[in-house]
Enzyme design. Structure first.
Site, PDB file in Angstrom:
ATOM      1  N   CYS A  38      21.475  44.453  49.246  1.00 11.79           N
ATOM      2  CA  CYS A  38      21.850  43.102  48.834  1.00 11.79           C
ATOM      3  C   CYS A  38      21.924  42.185  50.055  1.00 11.79           C
ATOM      4  O   CYS A  38      20.887  41.813  50.576  1.00 11.79           O
ATOM      5  CB  CYS A  38      23.149  43.147  48.023  1.00 11.79           C
ATOM      6  N   SER A  58      52.155  54.738  43.987  1.00 14.07           N
ATOM      7  CA  SER A  58      50.726  54.556  43.699  1.00 14.07           C
ATOM      8  C   SER A  58      49.897  55.484  44.600  1.00 14.07           C
ATOM      9  O   SER A  58      50.461  56.236  45.402  1.00 14.07           O
ATOM     10  CB  SER A  58      50.338  53.098  43.909  1.00 14.07           C
ATOM     11  N   TYR A  74      39.478  43.309  50.783  1.00 18.26           N
ATOM     12  CA  TYR A  74      40.547  43.896  51.606  1.00 18.26           C
ATOM     13  C   TYR A  74      41.739  44.296  50.745  1.00 18.26           C
ATOM     14  O   TYR A  74      42.433  45.251  51.016  1.00 18.26           O
ATOM     15  CB  TYR A  74      41.022  42.909  52.671  1.00 18.26           C
ATOM     16  N   ILE A  99      56.868  45.254  36.734  1.00 18.87           N
ATOM     17  CA  ILE A  99      57.128  44.266  35.675  1.00 18.87           C
ATOM     18  C   ILE A  99      55.839  43.897  34.947  1.00 18.87           C
ATOM     19  O   ILE A  99      55.780  43.875  33.721  1.00 18.87           O
ATOM     20  CB  ILE A  99      57.795  43.004  36.262  1.00 18.87           C
ATOM     21  N   ILE A 156      41.017  59.527  39.594  1.00 19.89           N
ATOM     22  CA  ILE A 156      40.277  60.798  39.700  1.00 19.89           C
ATOM     23  C   ILE A 156      40.742  61.751  38.598  1.00 19.89           C
ATOM     24  O   ILE A 156      39.940  62.460  37.987  1.00 19.89           O
ATOM     25  CB  ILE A 156      40.486  61.440  41.100  1.00 19.89           C
ATOM     26  N   LEU A 181      48.143  58.111  43.822  1.00 18.55           N
ATOM     27  CA  LEU A 181      48.225  59.543  43.522  1.00 18.55           C
ATOM     28  C   LEU A 181      46.899  60.079  42.998  1.00 18.55           C
ATOM     29  O   LEU A 181      46.782  61.265  42.716  1.00 18.55           O
ATOM     30  CB  LEU A 181      49.314  59.809  42.467  1.00 18.55           C
ATOM     31  N   HIS A 205      22.044  46.795  43.802  1.00 15.96           N
ATOM     32  CA  HIS A 205      23.056  47.715  44.345  1.00 15.96           C
ATOM     33  C   HIS A 205      22.830  49.128  43.805  1.00 15.96           C
ATOM     34  O   HIS A 205      23.459  49.538  42.828  1.00 15.96           O
ATOM     35  CB  HIS A 205      24.461  47.245  43.951  1.00 15.96           C
ATOM     36  N   GLU A 231      23.825  51.888  44.859  1.00 17.94           N
ATOM     37  CA  GLU A 231      24.996  52.775  44.975  1.00 17.94           C
ATOM     38  C   GLU A 231      25.764  52.863  43.653  1.00 17.94           C
ATOM     39  O   GLU A 231      26.457  53.841  43.392  1.00 17.94           O
ATOM     40  CB  GLU A 231      25.929  52.310  46.111  1.00 17.94           C
ATOM     41  N   ARG A 243      24.140  35.612  44.464  1.00 14.74           N
ATOM     42  CA  ARG A 243      23.760  34.227  44.131  1.00 14.74           C
ATOM     43  C   ARG A 243      22.515  33.806  44.903  1.00 14.74           C
ATOM     44  O   ARG A 243      21.801  32.907  44.511  1.00 14.74           O
ATOM     45  CB  ARG A 243      24.876  33.251  44.526  1.00 14.74           C
TER      46      ARG A 243
HETATM   47  N1  GLN Z   1      26.137  36.848  49.674  1.00 12.91           N
HETATM   48  C1  GLN Z   1      24.886  37.271  49.155  1.00 12.91           C
HETATM   49  C2  GLN Z   1      24.524  36.597  47.852  1.00 12.91           C
HETATM   50  O1  GLN Z   1      25.372  36.049  47.178  1.00 12.91           O
HETATM   51  C3  GLN Z   1      24.821  38.773  48.983  1.00 12.91           C
HETATM   52  C4  GLN Z   1      25.688  39.295  47.894  1.00 12.91           C
HETATM   53  C5  GLN Z   1      25.932  40.781  47.958  1.00 12.91           C
HETATM   54  O2  GLN Z   1      25.670  41.412  48.958  1.00 12.91           O
HETATM   55  N2  GLN Z   1      26.484  41.345  46.910  1.00 12.91           N
HETATM   56  O3  GLN Z   1      23.388  36.605  47.455  1.00 12.91           O
END
Ligand code: GLN
Length: 540
Positions: free
Chosen positions: A382, A14, A55, A150, A20, A16, A508, A510, A463
């Protein structure tokens, strides 16, 4: 023209860069004038990536229609410069879920429901549905994992069936493999590739093209050997060499002629590819002059993939600013009011990214306070925006122990609170506020200076929210609530009026940044960092 299908599967090991390669091929085909869409098959049993630990899995990429997907979709969108759909990510979990629901409704009419043909049919249906939905000329499907896994086998079987049931001129399959380089003899070894192609053929799949990841050029004799032992035409063996910047991969692949080979497999005339704009942009990215240091204070910093789109967005912002952004990662748990100065004083900007859970929260608040008090550019995304609000409430508005109810359910000042529609949910998967929502920007404000428009659309995944019941405390303060959702009045952006750049956003940004369209908040944050650096240099 019939829809053309390309399957991309990996062998030997994996990491590789299948994502991309897939993105680059998509981008080249789009530059040739084809309408392209991409599907990522993820063989794991989770229904989507939403509940996976960063992670283990890296970032969860959110599409504009609110699906929580694999991070490869981020690559696809950035390279294609195109929004993908929920149907662009197919996990085993989601296919099984649909199959079992169908079985419970009795739709299999008494049949014994099996992996072959029922599960494989569901997988093929996903390809067909995506074709129908996108009407694309070319659908590229990348299969996660490596040949021999598998859990990936139903996908390979579905590809075998799909190939068999359709016109061979409409289908191609690329096997991405790795040729280890033995330093002692200076040779590239082909045996692992021979084995992985043998494994593919064992399940009834013959690759059309073999793409070889190498760290030295692929010599003629090696190409010939792979061609002979793997039964793939000599001209269909390609080299994918290591490059410094992933955005240079399309140029390299185009030079090799891989997409012309695809056109010949599909019986299409070779079209001219116009990638001038892309190449020009990436050249600029590769030749930036100055350097700024950005500190990212977060929880999952040991693994850059957890914040992949953010790292990419910072790279894109280098281009309009003609500056390299060097990222320094800070584990927020390690930041205390005693060491914050020592840790962050060399930074030209501080970014607090998104995140969940209480671990490391106090360190982030200290970092925000440090940036605020020292007029250091600050960007909170966020969770990062929520942190900025908590710092301001505690240390400027003097609301002792102000907090988010995510971290302290008994806080006397719940400046951040669970959104009303989140209160009685019993299911965790796919229930956050997800995907595109409008943000209306107040004038005058830093936010308006940045976006130059009063309405933007951005992607979300959260949330908790700024608690509007606490708004009176913020009125007439230096924290301006500069962006809000017009339908629900939810606060989307905050900023400080007495600071060169201190901005938080609940969305977000990004996720929508692309090399040829850097996201304005990232561009302006980087610009502010550059300015900060210049102002320090001027100080006696
Ligand atoms: N934990 C926060 C929430 O649920 C921020 C979530 C996040 O940064 N994506 O509102």
């Amino acid at each position: 023209m019939n829809t053309k299908y390309l399957f991309i599967v990996g062998g030997v090991m994996s990491s590789l860069g299948k994502g991309i390669l897939t993105s680059s091929i998509g981008m080249i085909l789009k530059s040739k004038g084809y309408q392209v869409s991409i599907i990522k098959f993820d063989p794991y049993l989770n229904v989507d990536a939403g509940l996976q630990n960063p992670y283990q899995h890296g970032e969860v990429f959110v599409t504009s229609d609110g699906a929580e997907t694999d991070l490869d979709l981020g690559h696809y969108e950035r390279f294609l410069d195109q929004n993908l759909l929920r149907s662009s990510n197919v996990t085993s979990g989601s296919v099984y879920q649909e199959l079992i629901e169908k079985e419970r409704r009795g739709e299999y009419l008494g049949a014994t429901v099996q992996v072959i043909p029922h599960l494989t049919q569901e997988i093929k249906n996903r390809i067909l549905r995506h074709t129908e939905e996108t009407k694309a000329d070319v659908i590229i499907s990348e299969v996660g994992g490596t040949i021999g896994d598998i859990e990936g086998s139903p996908f390979l079987e579905a590809i075998r069936e799909f190939t068999n049931e359709n016109n061979p001129d409409d289908i191609a399959l690329i096997h991405l493999t790795y040729l280890p380089h033995l330093c002692t003899t200076g040779e590239l070894k082909t045996k692992p590739t021979q084995h992985s192609v043998a494994e593919l053929r064992r399940v009834g799949i013959k690759p059309t093209i073999i793409a070889c990841r190498t760290d030295i050029p692929l010599e003629e004799d090696i190409r010939n050997k792979i061609s002979l032992f793997c039964d793939v035409k000599r001209d269909f063996i390609f080299s994918v060499q290591d490059v410094k910047n992933v955005y240079d991969v399309p140029r390299m692949i185009e030079k090799e002629g891989l997409c012309n080979a695809l056109e010949s497999v599909w019986n299409l005339q070779t079209k001219k590819c116009n990638m001038d704009n892309w190449n020009h942009t990436i050249d600029k990215m590769n030749h930036v002059k100055d350097e700024v240091h950005i500190g990212i204070v977060g929880k999952y910093v040991e693994l850059g993939d957890a914040y992949l789109s953010m790292v990419e967005a910072l790279k894109h912002a280098q281009i309009p600013n003609n500056v390299k952004t060097t990222i320094h990662w800070f584990q927020s748990e390690d930041i205390t009011s005693k060491n914050v100065e020592e840790k962050l004083h060399n930074m030209h900007g501080i970014l607090v990214p998104g995140g969940f859970g209480v671990r490391g929260i106090e360190g982030m608040i200290i970092a925000a306070q440090y940036a605020r008090e020292n007029l250091l550019p600050f960007f909170g995304i966020c969770l990062g925006m929520q942190i900025a609000v908590i710092d301001f409430a505690r240390h400027v508005l003097q609301l002792d122990n102000a907090n988010s109810t995510e971290f302290d359910s008994n806080t006397p000042y719940p400046v951040i609170d669970l959104m009303a529609d989140q209160k009685n949910l019993d299911k965790k998967g796919g229930t956050m506020r997800l995907g595109d929502y409008d943000c209306k920007i107040k004038k005058p404000s830093k936010a308006f200076e940045i976006y130059q428009q009063e309405r933007i659309v951005q992607r979300h995944r959260h949330r908790y929210e700024f608690n509007n019941a606490m708004m009176p405390y913020f009125e007439n303060s230096n924290m301006k609530l500069s962006g809000f959702n017009p339908k629900r009045g939810l606060i989307e952006m905050v900023e400080l009026v007495d600071h060169p750049f201190f901005v938080g956003c609940q969305f977000h940004p990004e996720l929508i940044s692309r090399p040829i369209k850097p996201e304005p908040l990232f561009t302006h944050f980087t610009k502010a960092a550059k300015k900060h650096k210049e102002s320090i240099a001027k100080k006696p």
